[in-house]
Design a protein around this motif. Structure first.
Motif, PDB file in Angstrom:
ATOM      1  N   GLU A   1     -48.078  64.624  -4.005  1.00 30.95           N
ATOM      2  CA  GLU A   1     -47.593  65.253  -2.772  1.00 30.95           C
ATOM      3  C   GLU A   1     -48.538  66.355  -2.306  1.00 30.95           C
ATOM      4  OE1 GLU A   1     -42.854  64.440  -3.521  1.00 30.95           O
ATOM      5  OE2 GLU A   1     -43.759  66.307  -4.196  1.00 30.95           O
ATOM      6  N   ILE A   2     -49.101  67.092  -3.255  1.00 32.91           N
ATOM      7  CA  ILE A   2     -50.078  68.128  -2.914  1.00 32.91           C
ATOM      8  C   ILE A   2     -51.307  67.487  -2.275  1.00 32.91           C
ATOM      9  CG2 ILE A   2     -51.679  69.831  -3.890  1.00 32.91           C
ATOM     10  CD1 ILE A   2     -49.467  70.462  -5.957  1.00 32.91           C
ATOM     11  N   LYS A   3     -51.745  66.390  -2.852  1.00 29.59           N
ATOM     12  CA  LYS A   3     -52.912  65.675  -2.312  1.00 29.59           C
ATOM     13  C   LYS A   3     -52.630  65.177  -0.897  1.00 29.59           C
ATOM     14  CE  LYS A   3     -56.005  61.834  -3.137  1.00 29.59           C
ATOM     15  NZ  LYS A   3     -56.201  60.570  -3.811  1.00 29.59           N
ATOM     16  N   ALA A   4     -51.437  64.624  -0.691  1.00 29.48           N
ATOM     17  CA  ALA A   4     -51.070  64.122   0.634  1.00 29.48           C
ATOM     18  C   ALA A   4     -51.004  65.254   1.654  1.00 29.48           C
ATOM     19  CB  ALA A   4     -49.730  63.393   0.567  1.00 29.48           C
ATOM     20  N   ALA A   5     -50.474  66.407   1.258  1.00 32.45           N
ATOM     21  CA  ALA A   5     -50.396  67.554   2.157  1.00 32.45           C
ATOM     22  C   ALA A   5     -51.798  68.069   2.491  1.00 32.45           C
ATOM     23  CB  ALA A   5     -49.561  68.666   1.527  1.00 32.45           C
ATOM     24  N   ARG A   6     -52.684  68.082   1.509  1.00 27.64           N
ATOM     25  CA  ARG A   6     -54.067  68.515   1.758  1.00 27.64           C
ATOM     26  C   ARG A   6     -54.781  67.557   2.701  1.00 27.64           C
ATOM     27  NH1 ARG A   6     -55.693  70.397  -4.329  1.00 27.64           N
ATOM     28  NH2 ARG A   6     -54.737  72.453  -4.191  1.00 27.64           N
ATOM     29  N   GLU A   7     -54.566  66.251   2.512  1.00 28.42           N
ATOM     30  CA  GLU A   7     -55.189  65.263   3.393  1.00 28.42           C
ATOM     31  C   GLU A   7     -54.671  65.397   4.822  1.00 28.42           C
ATOM     32  OE1 GLU A   7     -54.399  61.543   1.489  1.00 28.42           O
ATOM     33  OE2 GLU A   7     -55.965  61.837  -0.015  1.00 28.42           O
ATOM     34  N   ARG A   8     -53.385  65.659   4.955  1.00 24.28           N
ATOM     35  CA  ARG A   8     -52.799  65.835   6.287  1.00 24.28           C
ATOM     36  C   ARG A   8     -53.371  67.081   6.965  1.00 24.28           C
ATOM     37  NH1 ARG A   8     -47.619  67.783   8.642  1.00 24.28           N
ATOM     38  NH2 ARG A   8     -47.080  66.308  10.259  1.00 24.28           N
ATOM     39  N   ALA A   9     -53.545  68.149   6.212  1.00 19.65           N
ATOM     40  CA  ALA A   9     -54.123  69.374   6.764  1.00 19.65           C
ATOM     41  C   ALA A   9     -55.573  69.137   7.180  1.00 19.65           C
ATOM     42  CB  ALA A   9     -54.032  70.501   5.745  1.00 19.65           C
ATOM     43  N   ALA A  10     -56.329  68.436   6.354  1.00 23.57           N
ATOM     44  CA  ALA A  10     -57.727  68.152   6.677  1.00 23.57           C
ATOM     45  C   ALA A  10     -57.832  67.298   7.943  1.00 23.57           C
ATOM     46  CB  ALA A  10     -58.402  67.450   5.504  1.00 23.57           C
TER      47      ALA A  10
ATOM     48  N   ASN B   1     -46.441  70.937   3.781  1.00 26.36           N
ATOM     49  CA  ASN B   1     -45.677  70.843   2.537  1.00 26.36           C
ATOM     50  C   ASN B   1     -44.281  70.280   2.788  1.00 26.36           C
ATOM     51  OD1 ASN B   1     -47.830  71.883   1.110  1.00 26.36           O
ATOM     52  ND2 ASN B   1     -47.091  73.967   1.240  1.00 26.36           N
ATOM     53  N   MET B   2     -43.648  70.684   3.890  1.00 23.66           N
ATOM     54  CA  MET B   2     -42.325  70.156   4.222  1.00 23.66           C
ATOM     55  C   MET B   2     -42.430  68.653   4.520  1.00 23.66           C
ATOM     56  SD  MET B   2     -40.768  73.235   6.517  1.00 23.66           S
ATOM     57  CE  MET B   2     -39.424  72.246   7.112  1.00 23.66           C
ATOM     58  N   TRP B   3     -43.497  68.248   5.185  1.00 23.45           N
ATOM     59  CA  TRP B   3     -43.716  66.832   5.482  1.00 23.45           C
ATOM     60  C   TRP B   3     -43.829  66.041   4.172  1.00 23.45           C
ATOM     61  CZ3 TRP B   3     -47.935  63.899   4.048  1.00 23.45           C
ATOM     62  CH2 TRP B   3     -47.988  62.611   4.560  1.00 23.45           C
ATOM     63  N   ALA B   4     -44.567  66.575   3.191  1.00 23.67           N
ATOM     64  CA  ALA B   4     -44.731  65.896   1.906  1.00 23.67           C
ATOM     65  C   ALA B   4     -43.390  65.749   1.193  1.00 23.67           C
ATOM     66  CB  ALA B   4     -45.732  66.646   1.035  1.00 23.67           C
ATOM     67  N   LEU B   5     -42.566  66.794   1.218  1.00 21.40           N
ATOM     68  CA  LEU B   5     -41.239  66.706   0.606  1.00 21.40           C
ATOM     69  C   LEU B   5     -40.369  65.694   1.339  1.00 21.40           C
ATOM     70  CD1 LEU B   5     -40.408  70.406  -0.242  1.00 21.40           C
ATOM     71  CD2 LEU B   5     -40.748  68.531  -1.843  1.00 21.40           C
ATOM     72  N   ARG B   6     -40.495  65.641   2.645  1.00 24.76           N
ATOM     73  CA  ARG B   6     -39.713  64.689   3.441  1.00 24.76           C
ATOM     74  C   ARG B   6     -40.097  63.256   3.074  1.00 24.76           C
ATOM     75  NH1 ARG B   6     -35.433  63.318   6.227  1.00 24.76           N
ATOM     76  NH2 ARG B   6     -35.833  62.182   8.125  1.00 24.76           N
ATOM     77  N   GLN B   7     -41.376  63.014   2.796  1.00 23.29           N
ATOM     78  CA  GLN B   7     -41.806  61.676   2.397  1.00 23.29           C
ATOM     79  C   GLN B   7     -41.142  61.269   1.090  1.00 23.29           C
ATOM     80  OE1 GLN B   7     -43.591  59.907   4.657  1.00 23.29           O
ATOM     81  NE2 GLN B   7     -43.245  61.805   5.766  1.00 23.29           N
ATOM     82  N   ARG B   8     -40.959  62.224   0.188  1.00 19.15           N
ATOM     83  CA  ARG B   8     -40.273  61.951  -1.082  1.00 19.15           C
ATOM     84  C   ARG B   8     -38.837  61.513  -0.818  1.00 19.15           C
ATOM     85  NH1 ARG B   8     -39.102  66.735  -5.251  1.00 19.15           N
ATOM     86  NH2 ARG B   8     -41.329  66.979  -5.119  1.00 19.15           N
ATOM     87  N   SER B   9     -38.132  62.250   0.038  1.00 17.25           N
ATOM     88  CA  SER B   9     -36.733  61.916   0.295  1.00 17.25           C
ATOM     89  C   SER B   9     -36.609  60.586   1.018  1.00 17.25           C
ATOM     90  CB  SER B   9     -36.045  63.025   1.081  1.00 17.25           C
ATOM     91  OG  SER B   9     -36.564  63.117   2.380  1.00 17.25           O
TER      92      SER B   9
END
Length: 59
Positions: free
Chosen positions: A26-35, A47-55
């Motif tokens: 999830e950290i990697k996905a959030a970093r890629e989204r920010a980049a 970070n909220m987007w990454a948590l939402r993907q989990r749910s």
């Protein structure tokens, strides 16, 4: 109708933990989204987007 508060000013919903740790993926996905958005580091919304993907994945 009242305007919605930004996420950083809202309280956690009742019955939900206030803090949740992100997994390494999830950290990697959030970093890629920010980049992709031109940001050097992920922000709260990433970070909220990454948590939402989990749910969404756990449904």
């Amino acid at each position: 109708m009242a305007a919605r508060q930004p996420p950083w000013k809202r309280k956690a919903p009742p019955g939900k933990k206030a803090r949740t740790s992100l997994t390494a993926a999830e950290i990697k996905a959030a970093r890629e989204r920010a980049a992709a958005a031109g940001r050097r580091y992920p922000n709260l919304v990433d970070n909220m987007w990454a948590l939402r993907q989990r749910s969404l994945r756990d449904r």
